[in-house]
Design a protein around this motif. Structure first.
Motif, PDB file in Angstrom:
ATOM      1  N   TYR A 194       0.845  -1.188   0.000  1.00  0.00           N
ATOM      2  CA  TYR A 194       0.000   0.000   0.000  1.00  0.00           C
ATOM      3  C   TYR A 194       0.885   1.245   0.000  1.00  0.00           C
ATOM      4  CZ  TYR A 194      -3.771  -3.197   1.050  1.00  0.00           C
ATOM      5  OH  TYR A 194      -4.673  -4.229   0.970  1.00  0.00           O
ATOM      6  N   ALA A 195       0.571   2.177  -0.897  1.00  0.00           N
ATOM      7  CA  ALA A 195       1.338   3.423  -0.999  1.00  0.00           C
ATOM      8  C   ALA A 195       0.427   4.516  -1.542  1.00  0.00           C
ATOM      9  CB  ALA A 195       2.547   3.242  -1.924  1.00  0.00           C
ATOM     10  N   LYS A 196       0.806   5.755  -1.284  1.00  0.00           N
ATOM     11  CA  LYS A 196      -0.005   6.886  -1.726  1.00  0.00           C
ATOM     12  C   LYS A 196       0.521   7.442  -3.044  1.00  0.00           C
ATOM     13  CE  LYS A 196      -1.625   8.310   2.839  1.00  0.00           C
ATOM     14  NZ  LYS A 196      -1.576   9.339   3.910  1.00  0.00           N
ATOM     15  N   VAL A 197      -0.342   7.404  -4.050  1.00  0.00           N
ATOM     16  CA  VAL A 197       0.015   7.966  -5.344  1.00  0.00           C
ATOM     17  C   VAL A 197       0.037   9.488  -5.198  1.00  0.00           C
ATOM     18  CG1 VAL A 197      -0.687   8.262  -7.754  1.00  0.00           C
ATOM     19  CG2 VAL A 197      -0.926   6.034  -6.640  1.00  0.00           C
ATOM     20  N   ASN A 198       1.148  10.086  -5.573  1.00  0.00           N
ATOM     21  CA  ASN A 198       1.355  11.529  -5.431  1.00  0.00           C
ATOM     22  C   ASN A 198       1.205  11.991  -3.981  1.00  0.00           C
ATOM     23  OD1 ASN A 198       1.703  11.772  -8.255  1.00  0.00           O
ATOM     24  ND2 ASN A 198      -0.530  11.854  -8.527  1.00  0.00           N
ATOM     25  N   GLY A 199       1.428  11.058  -3.064  1.00  0.00           N
ATOM     26  CA  GLY A 199       1.393  11.405  -1.650  1.00  0.00           C
ATOM     27  C   GLY A 199       0.004  11.571  -1.063  1.00  0.00           C
ATOM     28  N   THR A 200      -1.056  11.317  -1.854  1.00  0.00           N
ATOM     29  CA  THR A 200      -2.417  11.539  -1.357  1.00  0.00           C
ATOM     30  C   THR A 200      -3.356  10.352  -1.577  1.00  0.00           C
ATOM     31  OG1 THR A 200      -2.970  12.621  -3.457  1.00  0.00           O
ATOM     32  CG2 THR A 200      -2.299  14.052  -1.620  1.00  0.00           C
ATOM     33  N   ASP A 201      -3.290   9.725  -2.735  1.00  0.00           N
ATOM     34  CA  ASP A 201      -4.275   8.699  -3.091  1.00  0.00           C
ATOM     35  C   ASP A 201      -3.795   7.309  -2.670  1.00  0.00           C
ATOM     36  OD1 ASP A 201      -5.976  10.596  -4.278  1.00  0.00           O
ATOM     37  OD2 ASP A 201      -4.836  10.515  -6.148  1.00  0.00           O
ATOM     38  N   PHE A 202      -4.375   6.808  -1.582  1.00  0.00           N
ATOM     39  CA  PHE A 202      -3.998   5.511  -1.009  1.00  0.00           C
ATOM     40  C   PHE A 202      -4.335   4.402  -2.008  1.00  0.00           C
ATOM     41  CE2 PHE A 202      -4.379   2.115   2.308  1.00  0.00           C
ATOM     42  CZ  PHE A 202      -3.145   2.312   2.922  1.00  0.00           C
ATOM     43  N   SER A 203      -3.319   3.663  -2.450  1.00  0.00           N
ATOM     44  CA  SER A 203      -3.490   2.688  -3.529  1.00  0.00           C
ATOM     45  C   SER A 203      -2.716   1.408  -3.217  1.00  0.00           C
ATOM     46  CB  SER A 203      -3.005   3.286  -4.853  1.00  0.00           C
ATOM     47  OG  SER A 203      -3.637   4.533  -5.102  1.00  0.00           O
ATOM     48  N   THR A 204      -2.975   0.385  -4.029  1.00  0.00           N
ATOM     49  CA  THR A 204      -2.411  -0.946  -3.764  1.00  0.00           C
ATOM     50  C   THR A 204      -1.653  -1.447  -4.989  1.00  0.00           C
ATOM     51  OG1 THR A 204      -4.422  -1.351  -2.487  1.00  0.00           O
ATOM     52  CG2 THR A 204      -2.951  -3.226  -2.838  1.00  0.00           C
ATOM     53  N   PHE A 205      -0.497  -2.056  -4.744  1.00  0.00           N
ATOM     54  CA  PHE A 205       0.358  -2.536  -5.828  1.00  0.00           C
ATOM     55  C   PHE A 205       0.821  -3.967  -5.569  1.00  0.00           C
ATOM     56  CE2 PHE A 205       0.671   2.024  -5.511  1.00  0.00           C
ATOM     57  CZ  PHE A 205       0.590   2.463  -6.829  1.00  0.00           C
ATOM     58  N   ILE A 206       0.993  -4.702  -6.650  1.00  0.00           N
ATOM     59  CA  ILE A 206       1.601  -6.031  -6.582  1.00  0.00           C
ATOM     60  C   ILE A 206       3.080  -5.854  -6.893  1.00  0.00           C
ATOM     61  CG2 ILE A 206       1.587  -8.391  -7.447  1.00  0.00           C
ATOM     62  CD1 ILE A 206      -1.283  -7.867  -8.467  1.00  0.00           C
ATOM     63  N   VAL A 207       3.910  -6.040  -5.895  1.00  0.00           N
ATOM     64  CA  VAL A 207       5.354  -5.840  -6.041  1.00  0.00           C
ATOM     65  C   VAL A 207       6.054  -7.199  -5.989  1.00  0.00           C
ATOM     66  CG1 VAL A 207       7.418  -4.788  -5.014  1.00  0.00           C
ATOM     67  CG2 VAL A 207       5.226  -3.552  -4.986  1.00  0.00           C
ATOM     68  N   GLU A 208       6.975  -7.422  -6.915  1.00  0.00           N
ATOM     69  CA  GLU A 208       7.707  -8.693  -6.948  1.00  0.00           C
ATOM     70  C   GLU A 208       9.084  -8.519  -6.312  1.00  0.00           C
ATOM     71  OE1 GLU A 208       7.736 -10.353 -10.865  1.00  0.00           O
ATOM     72  OE2 GLU A 208       5.574 -10.031 -11.148  1.00  0.00           O
ATOM     73  N   ARG A 209       9.516  -9.549  -5.647  1.00  0.00           N
ATOM     74  CA  ARG A 209      10.788  -9.511  -4.928  1.00  0.00           C
ATOM     75  C   ARG A 209      11.965  -9.199  -5.854  1.00  0.00           C
ATOM     76  NH1 ARG A 209      11.651 -12.160  -0.052  1.00  0.00           N
ATOM     77  NH2 ARG A 209      13.821 -12.205   0.655  1.00  0.00           N
ATOM     78  N   THR A 210      11.857  -9.643  -7.097  1.00  0.00           N
ATOM     79  CA  THR A 210      12.965  -9.505  -8.046  1.00  0.00           C
ATOM     80  C   THR A 210      13.078  -8.101  -8.649  1.00  0.00           C
ATOM     81  OG1 THR A 210      11.505 -10.364  -9.776  1.00  0.00           O
ATOM     82  CG2 THR A 210      12.955 -11.939  -8.667  1.00  0.00           C
ATOM     83  N   MET A 211      12.116  -7.229  -8.361  1.00  0.00           N
ATOM     84  CA  MET A 211      12.183  -5.874  -8.910  1.00  0.00           C
ATOM     85  C   MET A 211      13.334  -5.106  -8.280  1.00  0.00           C
ATOM     86  SD  MET A 211       8.109  -4.873  -9.052  1.00  0.00           S
ATOM     87  CE  MET A 211       6.996  -5.709 -10.192  1.00  0.00           C
ATOM     88  N   ASP A 212      14.043  -4.337  -9.086  1.00  0.00           N
ATOM     89  CA  ASP A 212      15.167  -3.521  -8.586  1.00  0.00           C
ATOM     90  C   ASP A 212      14.685  -2.548  -7.523  1.00  0.00           C
ATOM     91  OD1 ASP A 212      16.906  -4.753 -10.324  1.00  0.00           O
ATOM     92  OD2 ASP A 212      16.802  -3.180 -11.859  1.00  0.00           O
ATOM     93  N   GLY A 213      15.457  -2.464  -6.443  1.00  0.00           N
ATOM     94  CA  GLY A 213      15.116  -1.542  -5.366  1.00  0.00           C
ATOM     95  C   GLY A 213      14.353  -2.175  -4.223  1.00  0.00           C
ATOM     96  N   VAL A 214      13.963  -3.447  -4.385  1.00  0.00           N
ATOM     97  CA  VAL A 214      13.274  -4.168  -3.309  1.00  0.00           C
ATOM     98  C   VAL A 214      14.321  -4.845  -2.430  1.00  0.00           C
ATOM     99  CG1 VAL A 214      11.740  -6.076  -2.715  1.00  0.00           C
ATOM    100  CG2 VAL A 214      11.184  -4.579  -4.647  1.00  0.00           C
ATOM    101  N   SER A 215      14.291  -4.597  -1.139  1.00  0.00           N
ATOM    102  CA  SER A 215      15.198  -5.287  -0.220  1.00  0.00           C
ATOM    103  C   SER A 215      14.460  -5.611   1.075  1.00  0.00           C
ATOM    104  CB  SER A 215      16.444  -4.436   0.069  1.00  0.00           C
ATOM    105  OG  SER A 215      16.087  -3.203   0.674  1.00  0.00           O
ATOM    106  N   ILE A 216      15.003  -6.571   1.807  1.00  0.00           N
ATOM    107  CA  ILE A 216      14.387  -7.050   3.039  1.00  0.00           C
ATOM    108  C   ILE A 216      15.301  -6.751   4.214  1.00  0.00           C
ATOM    109  CG2 ILE A 216      13.370  -9.044   4.217  1.00  0.00           C
ATOM    110  CD1 ILE A 216      12.013  -8.311   1.555  1.00  0.00           C
ATOM    111  N   GLY A 217      14.733  -6.184   5.279  1.00  0.00           N
ATOM    112  CA  GLY A 217      15.500  -5.891   6.480  1.00  0.00           C
ATOM    113  C   GLY A 217      15.695  -7.135   7.326  1.00  0.00           C
ATOM    114  N   PRO A 218      16.354  -6.990   8.466  1.00  0.00           N
ATOM    115  CA  PRO A 218      16.638  -8.148   9.330  1.00  0.00           C
ATOM    116  C   PRO A 218      15.383  -8.676  10.017  1.00  0.00           C
ATOM    117  CG  PRO A 218      17.308  -6.112  10.406  1.00  0.00           C
ATOM    118  CD  PRO A 218      16.901  -5.728   9.011  1.00  0.00           C
TER     119      PRO A 218
END
Length: 593
Positions: A194-218
């Motif tokens: 869940y993320a806000k499009v343009n900082g206002t519109d609460f929206s939902t995305f399907i994100v894949e682990r293999t996409m650049d910029g995706v990382s997992i914390g400890p």
């Protein structure tokens, strides 16, 4: 298996229902029993031998076992057949969730995957998204995770700071942000973000682990559920194709809240399974452990604990299967050939969002009670990891926080009811006004009850009147400012929870008498009698506290006088009944309905 007619969500507080309107575990079909048995066999054969390794957070082993569950169809119950699932009814899906709980933290990994991880695509995905992801999610070729919570937004989900910006060429969104406490994050392939499009519109995305910029914390170092993965998800300029926007921009809140309804219900189902396990471990231990020359199960105070654990679990079980039946009836009206079939399905379940919150609160607190008493029965050994009750106790605690804290859910329960009334969806205010006149003319009576559960039915009816009296007073006094009176709302919620719990047990036991006969249903009668009597006393105290918080002087005296007439009931020998219930549990060494 379906109930006869659709029941409006929240209507239980103002309507009297017939026991034929609910689903109970005693009337499961042969196919449903086979599904339950398959799940039990999977847990016994695949998970229990590997339990110690899974508990040490072995990603590879967890994924391997998830895929074996997928091969058996245990992950596809809620996925339509057209996309590789089984498309089962909600009672069958409930059975899988309940029986999976003996798998401990693995059950959480599986539950997060099949529930909040997969269902957003089932209900809100377009055809291309369903075709691409659902078959692989049903088989566990892909593992899912749900990403709503952030470091600065938990209960205030819409306060999320993660952003999504559409690229100039319109081909993708750039996502940035951090999600916190994400179950399955350590090994998930697909993230519902869940993320806000343009900082206002609460929206939902399907994100894949293999996409650049995706990382997992400890991994978080948790109190319990140690065998499940819980990590932050970090998004740094992640380019998510526009095709991976789920539903529409600005509708993420509808997806989130609909999925949370299901998550809350599924959590309650898991609590039922864990409570049954705790009773089994505790009853067996009580029979094996000797003190003062005899098994501790022979001591009345130990028996009392087992009886109360069994009663609470009976009520929890009655509630969740009743709710599953409500879902199935609502889903029967869905047009499965329609393009928006998923949204229709989610809307049908959302009809019972209030009941989902009630199940979640009652069952999570019920399991905490059962687990705590289980540790006490085990004594010092219950505090050691050698005995499974220790893990059940630790694992239980998160349930009051998961899927919206119990405090948030308590505010939602009466709030949702009042909103439905204001929209004209429930005649709540009309019933309350009619009752006010009736209450002013109320006379104390000495009713005689001769048939089984007649007294309990009377107490239930009185509890509903108590809610209407207290609720109407709160609405009249505070009006639009009622949401600021959180203590009053919480008390009203607890009265509603108590009514739903009492009614679920009562209707189930009445139906059991009809199906099985009075002799076979006697234990259910005993448990219902004890619970209704004790819960009614609690409701009376809650109402007294609520009225005292709102009124003073003569008005308070008048209302307390009416309350006293409504709460007049005879004493019940609960000591005798609990001893009778305890003897059955001790003899069976397990939960006994």
């Amino acid at each position: 298996m379906t109930t006869k007619s659709k029941v409006l969500g929240g209507s239980f507080i103002i309507d009297d229902l017939d026991f034929n309107s609910i689903v109970i575990p005693e009337e499961l079909t042969e196919e449903q029993r086979m599904i339950a048995e398959t799940t039990e066999d999977f847990v016994a054969g695949e998970i229990e031998p590997a339990d110690e390794k899974i508990e040490k957070l072995n990603y590879e082993l967890t994924v391997e076992k998830l895929r074996k569950a997928g091969e058996l169809g245990l992950l596809g119950a809620d996925v339509p057949e057209a996309y590789g699932g089984l498309g089962l009814d909600k009672v069958s899906s409930t059975l899988i969730s309940e029986k999976m709980t003996k798998a401990s933290a693995f059950a959480l990994s599986a539950g997060a995957h099949v529930g909040i991880g997969t269902l957003p695509i089932v209900y809100f995905g377009n055809e291309a998204q369903k075709q691409k992801y659902l078959p692989k999610l049903a088989s566990a070729e892909l593992i899912a995770a749900y990403c709503l919570t952030e470091p600065s937004s938990g209960s205030d989900a819409l306060g999320a700071k993660a952003t999504a910006v559409l690229s100039e060429d319109g081909s993708h969104y750039v996502l940035n942000g951090t999600k916190q406490f994400i179950t399955n994050a350590g090994f998930a392939d697909v993230f519902i973000v869940y993320a806000k499009v343009n900082g206002t519109d609460f929206s939902t995305f399907i994100v894949e682990r293999t996409m650049d910029g995706v990382s997992i914390g400890p991994e978080e170092k948790k109190m319990g559920i140690k065998g499940s993965s819980t990590c932050p998800l970090i998004l740094e300029d992640v380019k998510v194709p526009v095709e991976n926007l789920l539903w529409e921009v600005g509708k993420g809140h509808l997806i989130a809240f609909n999925i949370l309804n299901i998550g809350r219900y599924k959590l309650a189902v898991g609590c039922v399974g864990s409570a049954k396990d705790a009773i089994e471990y505790s009853a067996k231990y009580a029979n094996e452990r000797t003190q003062f020359g005899r098994p501790i199960s022979s001591f009345p105070l130990v028996g009392k604990k087992l009886a109360e654990m069994n009663i609470r679990t009976y009520v929890m079980e009655s509630m969740v299967y009743r709710t599953a039946g409500l879902f199935d009836v609502g889903l029967a009206d869905v047009d499965y050939a329609a393009a928006d079939v998923g949204y229709q399905s989610a809307k049908a379940i959302a009809e019972y969002q209030l009941e989902c919150s009630i199940n979640k609160v009652f069952a999570s607190e019920g399991l905490d009670f059962v687990a705590d008493e289980g540790v006490q029965i085990h004594g010092g050994y219950g505090f050691t990891q050698e005995y499974r009750i220790e893990r059940i106790y630790r694992d239980s605690r998160i349930n009051r926080i998961f899927e919206g804290t119990n405090e948030i859910n308590r505010l939602l329960i009466p709030g949702t009811l009042i909103k439905r009334a204001m929209k004209g969806e429930l005649p709540l205010l009309q019933k309350a006004m009619k009752l006010q006149t009736e209450l002013m003319e109320l006379r104390a009576s000495n009713l005689q009850f001769e048939q089984p559960l007649e007294l309990e039915a009377h107490l239930l009816a009185s509890a509903k009147k108590i809610f209407l009296m207290a609720g109407a007073s709160a609405v009249q006094k505070y009006q639009t400012k009622l949401e600021q009176e959180q203590e009053v709302l919480s008390n009203l919620a607890d009265i509603m929870i108590g009514v739903f719990a009492m009614e679920s047990a009562l209707l189930r036991t009445q139906k059991r008498i009809s199906l099985q006969g009075g002799a076979k249903a006697q234990l259910g009668v005993d448990m219902t009698s004890v619970f209704v009597q004790e819960e009614f006393s609690r409701i009376a105290e809650l109402a007294k506290e609520t009225l005292a918080a709102m009124e003073t002087g003569d008005m308070l005296k008048t209302q307390l006088s009416v309350l006293k007439k409504l709460t007049k009931n005879g004493a019940l020998d609960t000591v005798k009944l609990k001893r009778r219930i305890a003897s059955r549990v001790i003899e069976a060494e397990r939960y006994v309905p």
